[in-house]
Design a protein around this motif. Sequence first.
Motif, PDB file in Angstrom:
ATOM      1  N   ALA A  74     -12.425   3.961  62.546  1.00 45.64           N
ATOM      2  CA  ALA A  74     -11.780   3.289  63.669  1.00 45.64           C
ATOM      3  C   ALA A  74     -10.819   2.181  63.241  1.00 45.64           C
ATOM      4  N   VAL A 127     -13.085   4.038  69.700  1.00 42.03           N
ATOM      5  CA  VAL A 127     -12.252   5.086  69.115  1.00 42.03           C
ATOM      6  C   VAL A 127     -12.883   5.581  67.823  1.00 42.03           C
ATOM      7  N   GLU A 128     -12.595   6.833  67.543  1.00 48.41           N
ATOM      8  CA  GLU A 128     -13.118   7.459  66.343  1.00 48.41           C
ATOM      9  C   GLU A 128     -12.085   8.460  65.851  1.00 48.41           C
ATOM     10  N   ASP A 129     -12.043   8.670  64.538  1.00 49.74           N
ATOM     11  CA  ASP A 129     -11.065   9.605  64.005  1.00 49.74           C
ATOM     12  C   ASP A 129     -11.479  11.046  64.259  1.00 49.74           C
ATOM     13  N   THR A 131     -14.932  13.466  65.579  1.00 48.14           N
ATOM     14  CA  THR A 131     -16.262  13.419  66.190  1.00 48.14           C
ATOM     15  C   THR A 131     -16.905  14.794  66.113  1.00 48.14           C
ATOM     16  N   ALA A 137     -20.235   7.299  66.759  1.00 51.07           N
ATOM     17  CA  ALA A 137     -19.662   6.509  67.853  1.00 51.07           C
ATOM     18  C   ALA A 137     -20.758   5.816  68.662  1.00 51.07           C
ATOM     19  N   THR A 156     -11.760  10.125  70.824  1.00 46.94           N
ATOM     20  CA  THR A 156     -11.630  10.576  69.440  1.00 46.94           C
ATOM     21  C   THR A 156     -10.285  11.254  69.255  1.00 46.94           C
ATOM     22  N   ASP A 159     -11.952  16.246  68.217  1.00 40.52           N
ATOM     23  CA  ASP A 159     -13.319  16.634  68.593  1.00 40.52           C
ATOM     24  C   ASP A 159     -13.613  17.957  67.903  1.00 40.52           C
ATOM     25  N   SER A 177     -10.603  13.419  74.033  1.00 48.60           N
ATOM     26  CA  SER A 177     -10.072  13.638  72.685  1.00 48.60           C
ATOM     27  C   SER A 177      -8.585  13.939  72.775  1.00 48.60           C
TER      28      SER A 177
END
Length: 187
Positions: A74, A127-129, A131, A137, A156, A159, A177
């Motif tokens: 993130a 936020v996540e790169d 998932t 997360a 994300t 996904d 996503s």
Amino acid sequence: MSKSASRARLAEIIRRRSFGRGEITLASGRKSDFYFNLKPTMLDPEGAALLAELTYEALKDDNLDFIGGLEMGAVPLAGAIAQLSWIKGHPIAAFFVRKKPKEHGARLAVEGLAKGETLEGKRIVIVEDVTTTGGSALKAVEAVRDAGGEIVLVLTMVDREEGATETFAEAGLEFRSLYKAGEFLKG
């Protein structure tokens, strides 16, 4: 560049810099024959700009105070989006959650806040790169909730479509996503 052109260009960068095939063990512990390592895209000048642009556009109407998530995925995202949000005149501050608080200094789980600043009562997107199941997360969600923040949604970049949607639904969290893994598996 139009939104669809930006999206197509970013997908091309992800395909070239961050997508691969071959057996790998994911953070979730699952085995897979394909992977995404978004760091080369997130740290590429054009990739970073396009991720920030598309993410900002996806979030600009959510009335957010903060954007952040679990280190390390993130951190580049949150920083790039915070910068772009300032340029666009709608600032969204960034933070990140440590996987484990440092054993020295302030020993914080949530980093990036100024002295006296809190997440209490603030509207936040995690936020996540990439998932897979959503477990990483959820660690960030828990830390933010412990700090009094209100999670508006989890977003994300990619996904993997391996359970995150169900995980977040069970947790009562909205999940979106930018891309689905299937978009990169074709061809």
